[in-house]
Design a protein around this motif. Structure first.
Motif, PDB file in Angstrom:
ATOM      1  N   LEU A 265       0.804  -1.226   0.000  1.00 25.25           N
ATOM      2  CA  LEU A 265       0.000   0.000   0.000  1.00 25.25           C
ATOM      3  C   LEU A 265       0.838   1.277   0.000  1.00 25.25           C
ATOM      4  O   LEU A 265       0.547   2.195  -0.783  1.00 25.25           O
ATOM      5  CB  LEU A 265      -0.960  -0.017   1.191  1.00 25.25           C
ATOM      6  CG  LEU A 265      -1.990   1.112   1.234  1.00 25.25           C
ATOM      7  CD1 LEU A 265      -2.952   1.012   0.052  1.00 25.25           C
ATOM      8  CD2 LEU A 265      -2.771   1.076   2.553  1.00 25.25           C
ATOM      9  N   PRO A 266       1.885   1.411   0.837  1.00 21.51           N
ATOM     10  CA  PRO A 266       2.637   2.677   0.854  1.00 21.51           C
ATOM     11  C   PRO A 266       3.222   3.080  -0.494  1.00 21.51           C
ATOM     12  O   PRO A 266       3.018   4.224  -0.930  1.00 21.51           O
ATOM     13  CB  PRO A 266       3.725   2.435   1.903  1.00 21.51           C
ATOM     14  CG  PRO A 266       3.167   1.359   2.783  1.00 21.51           C
ATOM     15  CD  PRO A 266       2.358   0.486   1.884  1.00 21.51           C
ATOM     16  N   PRO A 267       3.938   2.169  -1.207  1.00 18.62           N
ATOM     17  CA  PRO A 267       4.452   2.599  -2.509  1.00 18.62           C
ATOM     18  C   PRO A 267       3.365   2.791  -3.551  1.00 18.62           C
ATOM     19  O   PRO A 267       3.487   3.660  -4.423  1.00 18.62           O
ATOM     20  CB  PRO A 267       5.423   1.472  -2.908  1.00 18.62           C
ATOM     21  CG  PRO A 267       5.000   0.288  -2.127  1.00 18.62           C
ATOM     22  CD  PRO A 267       4.448   0.817  -0.842  1.00 18.62           C
ATOM     23  N   LEU A 268       2.292   2.017  -3.483  1.00 19.75           N
ATOM     24  CA  LEU A 268       1.206   2.184  -4.455  1.00 19.75           C
ATOM     25  C   LEU A 268       0.507   3.529  -4.277  1.00 19.75           C
ATOM     26  O   LEU A 268       0.141   4.181  -5.260  1.00 19.75           O
ATOM     27  CB  LEU A 268       0.196   1.047  -4.327  1.00 19.75           C
ATOM     28  CG  LEU A 268       0.624  -0.308  -4.887  1.00 19.75           C
ATOM     29  CD1 LEU A 268      -0.423  -1.373  -4.578  1.00 19.75           C
ATOM     30  CD2 LEU A 268       0.893  -0.235  -6.389  1.00 19.75           C
ATOM     31  N   VAL A 269       0.330   3.959  -3.032  1.00 16.98           N
ATOM     32  CA  VAL A 269      -0.276   5.270  -2.792  1.00 16.98           C
ATOM     33  C   VAL A 269       0.634   6.370  -3.320  1.00 16.98           C
ATOM     34  O   VAL A 269       0.174   7.328  -3.966  1.00 16.98           O
ATOM     35  CB  VAL A 269      -0.583   5.461  -1.295  1.00 16.98           C
ATOM     36  CG1 VAL A 269      -0.937   6.919  -0.990  1.00 16.98           C
ATOM     37  CG2 VAL A 269      -1.739   4.549  -0.870  1.00 16.98           C
ATOM     38  N   LEU A 270       1.947   6.248  -3.075  1.00 16.98           N
ATOM     39  CA  LEU A 270       2.873   7.247  -3.608  1.00 16.98           C
ATOM     40  C   LEU A 270       2.832   7.276  -5.131  1.00 16.98           C
ATOM     41  O   LEU A 270       2.769   8.355  -5.738  1.00 16.98           O
ATOM     42  CB  LEU A 270       4.298   6.955  -3.136  1.00 16.98           C
ATOM     43  CG  LEU A 270       4.622   7.243  -1.676  1.00 16.98           C
ATOM     44  CD1 LEU A 270       6.086   6.933  -1.398  1.00 16.98           C
ATOM     45  CD2 LEU A 270       4.304   8.690  -1.308  1.00 16.98           C
ATOM     46  N   TYR A 271       2.869   6.093  -5.738  1.00 18.28           N
ATOM     47  CA  TYR A 271       2.825   6.043  -7.209  1.00 18.28           C
ATOM     48  C   TYR A 271       1.550   6.706  -7.723  1.00 18.28           C
ATOM     49  O   TYR A 271       1.580   7.479  -8.696  1.00 18.28           O
ATOM     50  CB  TYR A 271       2.903   4.589  -7.687  1.00 18.28           C
ATOM     51  CG  TYR A 271       2.759   4.450  -9.182  1.00 18.28           C
ATOM     52  CD1 TYR A 271       3.831   4.706 -10.031  1.00 18.28           C
ATOM     53  CD2 TYR A 271       1.533   4.097  -9.743  1.00 18.28           C
ATOM     54  CE1 TYR A 271       3.688   4.605 -11.416  1.00 18.28           C
ATOM     55  CE2 TYR A 271       1.374   3.992 -11.106  1.00 18.28           C
ATOM     56  CZ  TYR A 271       2.463   4.251 -11.940  1.00 18.28           C
ATOM     57  OH  TYR A 271       2.313   4.157 -13.311  1.00 18.28           O
ATOM     58  N   SER A 272       0.425   6.423  -7.083  1.00 19.44           N
ATOM     59  CA  SER A 272      -0.854   6.992  -7.523  1.00 19.44           C
ATOM     60  C   SER A 272      -0.838   8.512  -7.439  1.00 19.44           C
ATOM     61  O   SER A 272      -1.310   9.205  -8.360  1.00 19.44           O
ATOM     62  CB  SER A 272      -1.997   6.436  -6.661  1.00 19.44           C
ATOM     63  OG  SER A 272      -2.087   5.033  -6.787  1.00 19.44           O
ATOM     64  N   LEU A 273      -0.294   9.035  -6.336  1.00 16.53           N
ATOM     65  CA  LEU A 273      -0.296  10.481  -6.151  1.00 16.53           C
ATOM     66  C   LEU A 273       0.791  11.169  -6.966  1.00 16.53           C
ATOM     67  O   LEU A 273       0.674  12.346  -7.299  1.00 16.53           O
ATOM     68  CB  LEU A 273      -0.123  10.808  -4.668  1.00 16.53           C
ATOM     69  CG  LEU A 273      -1.340  10.446  -3.799  1.00 16.53           C
ATOM     70  CD1 LEU A 273      -1.025  10.624  -2.329  1.00 16.53           C
ATOM     71  CD2 LEU A 273      -2.545  11.302  -4.183  1.00 16.53           C
ATOM     72  N   TYR A 274       1.853  10.450  -7.312  1.00 18.31           N
ATOM     73  CA  TYR A 274       2.884  11.032  -8.175  1.00 18.31           C
ATOM     74  C   TYR A 274       2.444  11.102  -9.627  1.00 18.31           C
ATOM     75  O   TYR A 274       2.771  12.058 -10.347  1.00 18.31           O
ATOM     76  CB  TYR A 274       4.159  10.187  -8.119  1.00 18.31           C
ATOM     77  CG  TYR A 274       4.973  10.284  -6.852  1.00 18.31           C
ATOM     78  CD1 TYR A 274       4.647  11.171  -5.819  1.00 18.31           C
ATOM     79  CD2 TYR A 274       6.092   9.472  -6.660  1.00 18.31           C
ATOM     80  CE1 TYR A 274       5.394  11.247  -4.661  1.00 18.31           C
ATOM     81  CE2 TYR A 274       6.851   9.536  -5.501  1.00 18.31           C
ATOM     82  CZ  TYR A 274       6.500  10.419  -4.511  1.00 18.31           C
ATOM     83  OH  TYR A 274       7.253  10.480  -3.367  1.00 18.31           O
ATOM     84  N   THR A 275       1.707  10.081 -10.078  1.00 16.91           N
ATOM     85  CA  THR A 275       1.422   9.944 -11.510  1.00 16.91           C
ATOM     86  C   THR A 275      -0.034  10.207 -11.878  1.00 16.91           C
ATOM     87  O   THR A 275      -0.340  10.439 -13.058  1.00 16.91           O
ATOM     88  CB  THR A 275       1.789   8.532 -11.989  1.00 16.91           C
ATOM     89  OG1 THR A 275       0.896   7.577 -11.367  1.00 16.91           O
ATOM     90  CG2 THR A 275       3.232   8.198 -11.653  1.00 16.91           C
ATOM     91  N   GLY A 276      -0.944  10.119 -10.905  1.00 18.23           N
ATOM     92  CA  GLY A 276      -2.366  10.217 -11.217  1.00 18.23           C
ATOM     93  C   GLY A 276      -2.943   8.934 -11.775  1.00 18.23           C
ATOM     94  O   GLY A 276      -4.103   8.893 -12.183  1.00 18.23           O
ATOM     95  N   ASP A 277      -2.172   7.859 -11.778  1.00 22.31           N
ATOM     96  CA  ASP A 277      -2.608   6.565 -12.311  1.00 22.31           C
ATOM     97  C   ASP A 277      -3.105   5.698 -11.161  1.00 22.31           C
ATOM     98  O   ASP A 277      -2.311   5.210 -10.343  1.00 22.31           O
ATOM     99  CB  ASP A 277      -1.434   5.891 -13.019  1.00 22.31           C
ATOM    100  CG  ASP A 277      -1.787   4.521 -13.581  1.00 22.31           C
ATOM    101  OD1 ASP A 277      -2.983   4.137 -13.546  1.00 22.31           O
ATOM    102  OD2 ASP A 277      -0.863   3.815 -14.056  1.00 22.31           O
ATOM    103  N   GLY A 278      -4.410   5.496 -11.087  1.00 18.57           N
ATOM    104  CA  GLY A 278      -4.987   4.707 -10.010  1.00 18.57           C
ATOM    105  C   GLY A 278      -5.156   3.237 -10.312  1.00 18.57           C
ATOM    106  O   GLY A 278      -5.598   2.474  -9.442  1.00 18.57           O
ATOM    107  N   ASP A 279      -4.795   2.807 -11.520  1.00 20.19           N
ATOM    108  CA  ASP A 279      -5.041   1.412 -11.895  1.00 20.19           C
ATOM    109  C   ASP A 279      -4.278   0.403 -11.031  1.00 20.19           C
ATOM    110  O   ASP A 279      -4.863  -0.604 -10.600  1.00 20.19           O
ATOM    111  CB  ASP A 279      -4.712   1.194 -13.372  1.00 20.19           C
ATOM    112  CG  ASP A 279      -5.743   1.839 -14.299  1.00 20.19           C
ATOM    113  OD1 ASP A 279      -6.863   2.123 -13.824  1.00 20.19           O
ATOM    114  OD2 ASP A 279      -5.431   2.057 -15.487  1.00 20.19           O
ATOM    115  N   PRO A 280      -2.965   0.592 -10.762  1.00 17.11           N
ATOM    116  CA  PRO A 280      -2.278  -0.403  -9.924  1.00 17.11           C
ATOM    117  C   PRO A 280      -2.876  -0.519  -8.523  1.00 17.11           C
ATOM    118  O   PRO A 280      -2.991  -1.623  -7.986  1.00 17.11           O
ATOM    119  CB  PRO A 280      -0.835   0.124  -9.878  1.00 17.11           C
ATOM    120  CG  PRO A 280      -0.673   0.911 -11.135  1.00 17.11           C
ATOM    121  CD  PRO A 280      -2.016   1.569 -11.320  1.00 17.11           C
TER     122      PRO A 280
END
Length: 511
Positions: A265-280
């Motif tokens: 969850l922690p890296p996925l939340v960062l990735y989502s907020l960095y890129t705007g990509d919520g799919d992962p």
């Protein structure tokens, strides 16, 4: 200490605090006063009390116990733990993989070698690879740090290659040895006797070493996990397993214990907020087990191996591709002003190769809105939420402590006394986080059914219990969130700005 203490009725599983008692309250009794006092009253329902054993301030911040069966007297005693456990659910660590190289048992082994009655407690290369080890055997061993996991140490009149998975200060134990088994059982009985509700199996994936394998999360490891879980259950405690590994192994591990960490969850939340990509993140919400302890930050760094491909055995793909993981790592470095680069990898001692050391608040560029959105995503994700004490105060990277110790993880292990807590509570982001925690604890919908949806940069999460409802709508690009919920009269309430508390009071919530 005897068997399990009388168990108090278990409450609904609200948000827990992860804390070093010496760094947040100074002692165990001081921590309890802080939790019960006006600053933190009614915020947390449980506490993960990070190692408080002798010594709490060793080479690895308490994870290298000299005596795992005793409370360090500088922090208090078992009565202090029992008092804390009488008011809060308490999680405590069981460190079965290793003990300190300064422990009496190992020092006696160093002095007397195989003549020591304790020698069988400790693993060496020869005690595992009884027929010798090939280069392939050694390179197959999975380790969270560079190099092979052995340290040359005195052993009576000679020397041995002692198994040291983490550092030369932590010598690995043979959990099949009778004395080791008795020692671990003594630890479990001491914790149960003090009223501890849950034991966290620290670094449990490395506990059993078997020649010809990766020595990580093998069938023999799972046998040990089943064995210690059964014993903890006999003593009235639940079990949380800690293992940084491929997500499929986490899913499998979840069926063997009461709780596993959702380290993806922690890296996925960062990735989502960095890129705007919520799919992962949406994909993971559909795969993950429900019996997860959810975290964004802990006493360790932010792991990335948990979303990457498998690094041993079959080469399974991860939740993110390597270039996406690189985006997370570089994104942290960019937003934290390169501070995390100074404390990660080979730039600082005592660090893992798969974790980035930073506070989560700094990883989000100290953006209050995005930080609260990240916490909302965590609290709406199914499981048992925990908040690290530095994250609770939206803490900054502690460069002074890093410079003082040279230990990379210390960038996220600052010390806070009561005046510091008062000062941080004056910040809107901290006050808003407290409100969000209270909302997660109080609203009955979080004991009901969970659903999620959305597309692209929008993620929705909804909890429903009868007429009770709570929904998070997250816009990852804007870094904003809307929460709608039913109050105690069934009326629909809405907030579009988490930074402006109080956007509810306990009386607003359905009871």
């Amino acid at each position: 200490m005897g068997g399990a203490a009388e168990r108090r009725p278990r409450r609904r599983r609200g948000v827990q605090l992860i804390v070093y008692p010496n760094r947040f309250g100074a002692t165990i009794a001081g921590l309890l006063r802080l939790l019960d006092g006006p600053l933190l009253r009614d915020v947390f329902e449980g506490v993960h009390l990070l190692p408080f054993y002798i010594p709490f301030d060793g080479a690895d911040g308490g994870f290298d116990p000299v005596d795992h069966t005793q409370v360090d007297p500088r922090l208090g005693d078992w009565e202090d733990v029992r008092e804390l456990a009488s008011r809060y659910e308490v999680v405590a660590d069981v460190i079965a993989n290793h003990m300190s190289a300064q422990s009496p048992q190992f020092l006696d082994t160093v002095a007397r070698g195989d003549a020591s009655e304790h020698a069988g407690m400790f693993l060496t290369m020869g005690s595992v690879f009884t027929e010798g080890a090939s280069e392939k055997d050694l390179l197959s061993i999975y380790r969270p740090r560079p190099g092979i996991p052995f340290t040359v140490m005195p052993w009576g009149e000679g020397r041995r290659l002692v198994w040291t998975t983490f550092t030369e200060h932590q010598v690995d134990l043979d959990v099949d040895d009778a004395e080791t088994a008795a020692y671990i059982d003594e630890v479990l009985r001491a914790l149960a006797g003090a009223g501890v509700d849950m034991v966290r199996l620290d670094a449990v994936g490395y506990v059993v070493k078997t020649a010809g394998t990766s020595c990580f999360m093998t069938p023999a490891t799972m046998e040990f996990i089943h064995r210690i879980t059964a014993r903890a259950h006999e003593l009235g405690m639940e079990v949380l397993a800690e293992a940084h590994t491929h997500y499929a192994m986490q899913v499998a591990l979840a069926s063997a214990v009461d709780w596993v960490y959702d380290f993806a969850l922690p890296p996925l939340v960062l990735y989502s907020l960095y890129t705007g990509d919520g799919d992962p993140l949406r994909r993971w919400l559909g795969l993950r087990p429900d019996n997860c302890v959810t975290v964004l930050d802990t006493h360790d760094g932010i792991g990335v191996i948990d979303v990457g491909p498998s690094r041993h055995g079959s080469r399974q793909a991860g939740l993110l591709a390597p270039d996406q993981i690189d985006q997370i790592v570089e994104g942290i470095y960019e937003r934290a002003g390169q501070e995390s680069r100074l404390s990660t990898g080979r730039s600082a001692s005592n660090v893992d190769i798969y974790q980035v050391n930073t506070t989560y608040y700094d990883a989000l560029g100290r953006d209050d809105h995005r930080y609260l959105l990240a916490r909302a995503l965590q609290f709406f994700t199914p499981g048992l939420p925990q908040v690290y004490y530095v994250g609770l105060l939206a803490g900054h990277n502690d460069l002074a402590l890093l410079a003082q110790t040279g230990v990379g993880r210390d960038i996220n292990r600052g010390r806070y006394l009561t005046p510091d807590v008062e000062e941080h509570l004056a910040r809107p982001v901290v006050a808003a986080l407290f409100e969000l925690i209270r909302f997660r604890n109080a609203h009955p919908a979080f004991t009901g059914d969970f659903d999620f949806g959305g597309s692209g940069a929008v993620i929705t999460m909804t909890w429903t219990l009868g007429e009770h409802r709570a929904t998070l709508t997250a816009n990852l690009v804007a870094g904003q969130a809307t929460i709608t919920w039913t109050d105690r009269k069934g009326r629909l309430q809405r907030t579009a700005n988490l930074l402006n508390p109080p956007w509810h009071t306990p009386d607003d919530l359905s009871q």
